[in-house]
Enzyme design. Structure first.
Site, PDB file in Angstrom:
ATOM      1  N   ASP A 204       0.773  -1.251   0.000  1.00 34.19           N
ATOM      2  CA  ASP A 204       0.000   0.000   0.000  1.00 34.19           C
ATOM      3  C   ASP A 204       0.807   1.306   0.000  1.00 34.19           C
ATOM      4  O   ASP A 204       0.636   2.144  -0.875  1.00 34.19           O
ATOM      5  CB  ASP A 204      -1.006   0.008   1.175  1.00 34.19           C
ATOM      6  CG  ASP A 204      -0.439  -0.542   2.483  1.00 34.19           C
ATOM      7  OD1 ASP A 204       0.795  -0.712   2.562  1.00 34.19           O
ATOM      8  OD2 ASP A 204      -1.218  -0.792   3.418  1.00 34.19           O
ATOM      9  N   HIS A 384      -0.802  -8.259   9.865  1.00 34.06           N
ATOM     10  CA  HIS A 384       0.608  -8.456  10.209  1.00 34.06           C
ATOM     11  C   HIS A 384       0.829  -9.777  10.936  1.00 34.06           C
ATOM     12  O   HIS A 384       0.083 -10.111  11.852  1.00 34.06           O
ATOM     13  CB  HIS A 384       1.096  -7.286  11.078  1.00 34.06           C
ATOM     14  CG  HIS A 384       2.562  -7.066  10.953  1.00 34.06           C
ATOM     15  ND1 HIS A 384       3.481  -7.903  11.523  1.00 34.06           N
ATOM     16  CD2 HIS A 384       3.268  -6.122  10.295  1.00 34.06           C
ATOM     17  CE1 HIS A 384       4.696  -7.476  11.237  1.00 34.06           C
ATOM     18  NE2 HIS A 384       4.604  -6.392  10.485  1.00 34.06           N
ATOM     19  N   GLY A 417       4.754  -8.734   6.782  1.00 37.68           N
ATOM     20  CA  GLY A 417       5.751  -8.545   7.839  1.00 37.68           C
ATOM     21  C   GLY A 417       6.857  -9.587   7.700  1.00 37.68           C
ATOM     22  O   GLY A 417       6.735 -10.545   6.922  1.00 37.68           O
ATOM     23  N   GLU A 450       9.820 -16.388   2.066  1.00 35.20           N
ATOM     24  CA  GLU A 450      10.710 -15.218   1.960  1.00 35.20           C
ATOM     25  C   GLU A 450      11.755 -15.368   3.076  1.00 35.20           C
ATOM     26  O   GLU A 450      11.818 -14.581   4.010  1.00 35.20           O
ATOM     27  CB  GLU A 450       9.901 -13.922   2.142  1.00 35.20           C
ATOM     28  CG  GLU A 450      10.659 -12.657   1.751  1.00 35.20           C
ATOM     29  CD  GLU A 450       9.876 -11.372   2.087  1.00 35.20           C
ATOM     30  OE1 GLU A 450       8.815 -11.458   2.738  1.00 35.20           O
ATOM     31  OE2 GLU A 450      10.345 -10.288   1.693  1.00 35.20           O
ATOM     32  N   HIS A 475       6.684 -13.872  -3.209  1.00 38.47           N
ATOM     33  CA  HIS A 475       8.120 -14.192  -3.179  1.00 38.47           C
ATOM     34  C   HIS A 475       8.408 -15.654  -3.542  1.00 38.47           C
ATOM     35  O   HIS A 475       8.999 -15.929  -4.562  1.00 38.47           O
ATOM     36  CB  HIS A 475       8.770 -13.838  -1.840  1.00 38.47           C
ATOM     37  CG  HIS A 475       8.722 -12.373  -1.553  1.00 38.47           C
ATOM     38  ND1 HIS A 475       9.525 -11.476  -2.207  1.00 38.47           N
ATOM     39  CD2 HIS A 475       7.947 -11.639  -0.719  1.00 38.47           C
ATOM     40  CE1 HIS A 475       9.263 -10.252  -1.773  1.00 38.47           C
ATOM     41  NE2 HIS A 475       8.296 -10.318  -0.882  1.00 38.47           N
TER      42      HIS A 475
HETATM   43  O1  LIG Z   1       8.599  -8.114   1.330  1.00 35.05           O
HETATM   44  C1  LIG Z   1       7.803  -8.021   2.262  1.00 35.05           C
HETATM   45  N1  LIG Z   1       7.505  -9.099   3.001  1.00 35.05           N
HETATM   46  C2  LIG Z   1       6.661  -9.051   4.054  1.00 35.05           C
HETATM   47  N2  LIG Z   1       6.071  -7.928   4.442  1.00 35.05           N
HETATM   48  C3  LIG Z   1       6.331  -6.829   3.744  1.00 35.05           C
HETATM   49  C4  LIG Z   1       7.184  -6.808   2.650  1.00 35.05           C
HETATM   50  N3  LIG Z   1       7.220  -5.558   2.173  1.00 35.05           N
HETATM   51  C5  LIG Z   1       6.414  -4.825   2.948  1.00 35.05           C
HETATM   52  N4  LIG Z   1       5.886  -5.581   3.903  1.00 35.05           N
HETATM   53  C6  LIG Z   1       5.013  -5.190   4.982  1.00 35.05           C
HETATM   54  O2  LIG Z   1       3.828  -4.698   4.483  1.00 35.05           O
HETATM   55  C7  LIG Z   1       3.310  -3.747   5.369  1.00 35.05           C
HETATM   56  C8  LIG Z   1       2.823  -2.602   4.534  1.00 35.05           C
HETATM   57  O3  LIG Z   1       1.792  -3.032   3.707  1.00 35.05           O
HETATM   58  C9  LIG Z   1       4.406  -3.400   6.338  1.00 35.05           C
HETATM   59  O4  LIG Z   1       4.079  -3.956   7.585  1.00 35.05           O
HETATM   60  C10 LIG Z   1       5.617  -4.072   5.788  1.00 35.05           C
HETATM   61  O5  LIG Z   1       6.451  -4.570   6.795  1.00 35.05           O
END
Ligand SMILES: O=c1[nH]cnc2c1ncn2[C@@H]1O[C@H](CO)[C@@H](O)[C@H]1O
Length: 604
Positions: A204, A384, A417, A450, A475
């Site tokens: 987002d 999360h 997360g 991931e 991923h």
């Molecule tokens: O590559 C990722 N893997 C897991 N979580 C992610 C990654 N990139 C961002 N966020 C998570 O997405 C939320 C925002 O939408 C944030 O909590 C961030 O930590």
């Protein structure tokens, strides 16, 4: 020379005795044994077809014999059918005893009776088969596409050759150092112009250049900031001024407008703000010693910008501007992982999650009216993975409700997360089964694999993602370490969303030539390329990630077919309804044809 021939002879004679003739399906079998150390051949009937290769060594002479029982590589079928997946033992049904001995005699005698073909021809045939297997390898290019491909590959070859000479190859360097080099690349400039289809894995509030937050948002009236005891910035728009926070939470609120007026060097302050909003730094290896360190700063960025992007007027503008940035990068559709945190007004009123979804829809419609060809956005509601299972149960309920209310806007659910430090999907199994138990369809789009930690409960998130029929896998970085999941997810046509720069910056891999997706790309596993959090990494849209995938992950084997397949995959694996998918594909095709014509028309 003689001894190496002897070795080859020995190896192959052993192979022939054990297995009989190697068929044209031998490459997968060899790959298979390379992975599992279990020699295998593909299924029986298929061994009858194709080219049978005999390698015979006589003193001072190595001969290759071929029996063509059918033209090489007939129509390629379903990928997992044509390519036995690693680790899956195939039936051991090669000849033994007399038939094996006969095979051996035949192998020795064959070159004298059959016309032997050269190493070059054998080499070409292997190459051709590998080309057919790789992502996009089965696409047949038009004449104009062939021409465009020639132009593109000539440029690519020149850039790779130069990099081999200078030993400065952007995909093998950290993105923060590679970025300016990438921007000078002619291939990159072509990729920027290429219609890339859809961005299916983006979060987002990390999809619009952070400079916009600094230069536009923080200059808006009534913007306050405070500093937490751990030194993190927090923002809030409010009028009148917001109540003073508890000292344990944050310092007193400071009106930014007033603060800037008192500063001697505002540019320096703005630059520091920008640094706070991204992971960019000159020396990433020193700044981020390990994955936890980089994730710690990564999380702090989302915490810091939250108060800016969730202010209602900014929220609307953010979405609009982000779509603009992707549209400029030739992306026509996005599926956003969105956490739907409360959006607030200046007077402190807070909006519901439904309001946010509606606003996403409104802004996207408004954007589409002004931007020809733009298709729209969808939300993948996300929570999360630090939260415990009872919270996730509630989120699943929310996801089901939102999807019922906005079936064309809310595509499904995901957990976001840092995987390594969060709950495993298995921990959440009770919550994740709720939709099935209620007979409700809630598509999942799990981040899974991931991680670098093989064999841990986190690494096994991939298993749960497959079992719960994840529509796509975010991923899937660890997928090649799970041959059974790999095989089944391929059969189910579950694509992975590969985000090269994210994986490098978040320290899963340093040289992108070694990204595990290289194997998946070479075998034609379904995938899309996305950018995850381009704004946090200092990238924009999808082009930088396409560059890394095309130059680094795909290497010299990747060509226009690869790019075309990746772009088409992004529409095919989107959650657009069939009728919308068709329309999207048509729009994309028109743009693609124009892009190809321009590329083909470039001077040599
Ligand atoms: O590559 C990722 N893997 C897991 N979580 C992610 C990654 N990139 C961002 N966020 C998570 O997405 C939320 C925002 O939408 C944030 O909590 C961030 O930590």
């Amino acid at each position: 020379m003689v001894s190496s021939c002897g070795r080859i002879f020995f190896q192959h004679v052993v192979t022939i005795v054990h297995w009989g003739l190697l068929s044209s399906d031998a490459t997968p079998a060899l790959l298979n044994s390379a992975y599992s150390h279990t020699p295998s051949v593909s299924d029986g009937p298929r061994r009858q077809r194709g080219v049978q290769i005999l390698l015979v060594s006589l003193p001072g002479l190595t001969l290759l014999g071929f029996v063509v029982s059918d033209p090489v590589s007939g129509p390629v079928r379903f990928p997992s059918e044509q390519f036995p997946l690693p680790g899956i033992p195939m039936p051991v049904d090669g000849p033994s005893g007399w038939p094996a001995l006969l095979s051996l005699l035949l192998a020795v005698a064959m070159p004298f009776f059959c016309s032997a073909i050269s190493i070059d021809e054998a080499w070409n045939q292997l190459l051709m088969r590998e080309k057919m297997m790789q992502l996009g390898g089965q696409l047949v290019l038009t004449e104009q596409e062939e021409l465009a491909n020639e132009r593109l590959m000539a440029l690519k070859k020149a850039e790779v050759t130069q990099a081999m000479r200078t030993q400065k190859f952007p995909p093998s360097m950290h993105f923060f150092r590679a970025k300016t080099l990438i921007e000078k690349s002619e291939v990159f400039n072509i990729l920027k112009k290429m219609p890339k289809g859809a961005a299916l894995h983006v979060h987002d509030f990390s999809i619009l250049s952070m400079n916009w937050l600094v230069k536009n948002v923080t200059y808006r009236p009534h913007c306050h900031f405070c500093v937490t005891p751990s030194g993190y910035l927090k923002f809030k728009f409010a009028y009148p001024a917001p109540p003073t926070p508890k000292p344990a939470e944050c310092s007193e609120w400071v009106l930014l407008e007033k603060y800037r007026k008192e500063l001697q060097n505002v540019t320096e302050f703005d630059n520091r703000l920008l640094q706070t909003f991204t992971l960019m730094t000159e020396n990433p290896e020193v700044a981020y010693a390990n994955q936890d360190a980089v994730w710690s700063k990564f999380n702090s960025i989302f915490f810091t910008i939250s108060g800016l992007v969730h202010y209602a007027p900014v929220f609307r503008d953010y979405v609009f501007q982000a779509l603009e940035e992707f549209y400029q990068d030739n992306v026509l559709y996005l599926e956003l992982r969105a956490m739907l945190f409360p959006v607030y007004e200046l007077n402190g009123t807070v909006h519901s999650q439904e309001w946010s979804v509606k606003t996403y829809r409104e802004v996207a419609c408004m954007f589409a009216e002004k931007h020809p060809g733009f298709i729209g956005i969808k939300i993948i509601y996300s929570d999360h993975r630090v939260k415990n299972v009872s919270f996730i149960m509630k989120s699943i309920q929310t996801a089901m409700t939102l999807r019922t209310m906005f079936p064309r806007m809310v595509a499904g659910f995901d957990l976001v997360g840092h995987e390594d430090t969060g709950h495993s999907l298995y921990d959440y199994r009770e919550a994740l089964m709720i939709p099935t138990l209620h007979g409700v369809k809630l598509p999942y789009f799990f981040h899974a694999g991931e991680t670098d930690w093989q064999g841990t409960s986190i690494d096994r998130n991939l298993l749960v993602a497959l079992i719960l029929n994840s529509t796509r896998i975010g991923h899937g970085f660890a997928l090649t370490k799970h041959p059974a999941v790999w095989a089944d997810s391929w059969k189910k046509d579950i694509p992975i969303e590969v985000c090269p720069i994210s994986n490098q910056v978040l320290k899963l891999v340093s040289d992108l030539r070694n990204h595990p997706a290289a194997v998946l790309m070479a075998t034609g596993y379904p995938m899309v390329i996305s950018s995850d959090d381009p704004a946090v990494f200092g990238a924009k849209g999808l082009s930088y990630d396409f560059y890394e995938a095309f130059m680094g992950i795909g290497g010299m084997a990747a060509d226009l077919r690869t790019l075309k397949q990746l772009a088409m995959n992004s529409i095919r694996f989107s959650t657009l309804m069939d009728i919308d998918k068709k329309a999207a594909m048509k729009t994309w095709e028109e743009r693609w044809n124009k892009f190809v014509a321009d590329l083909a028309g470039r001077p040599k």
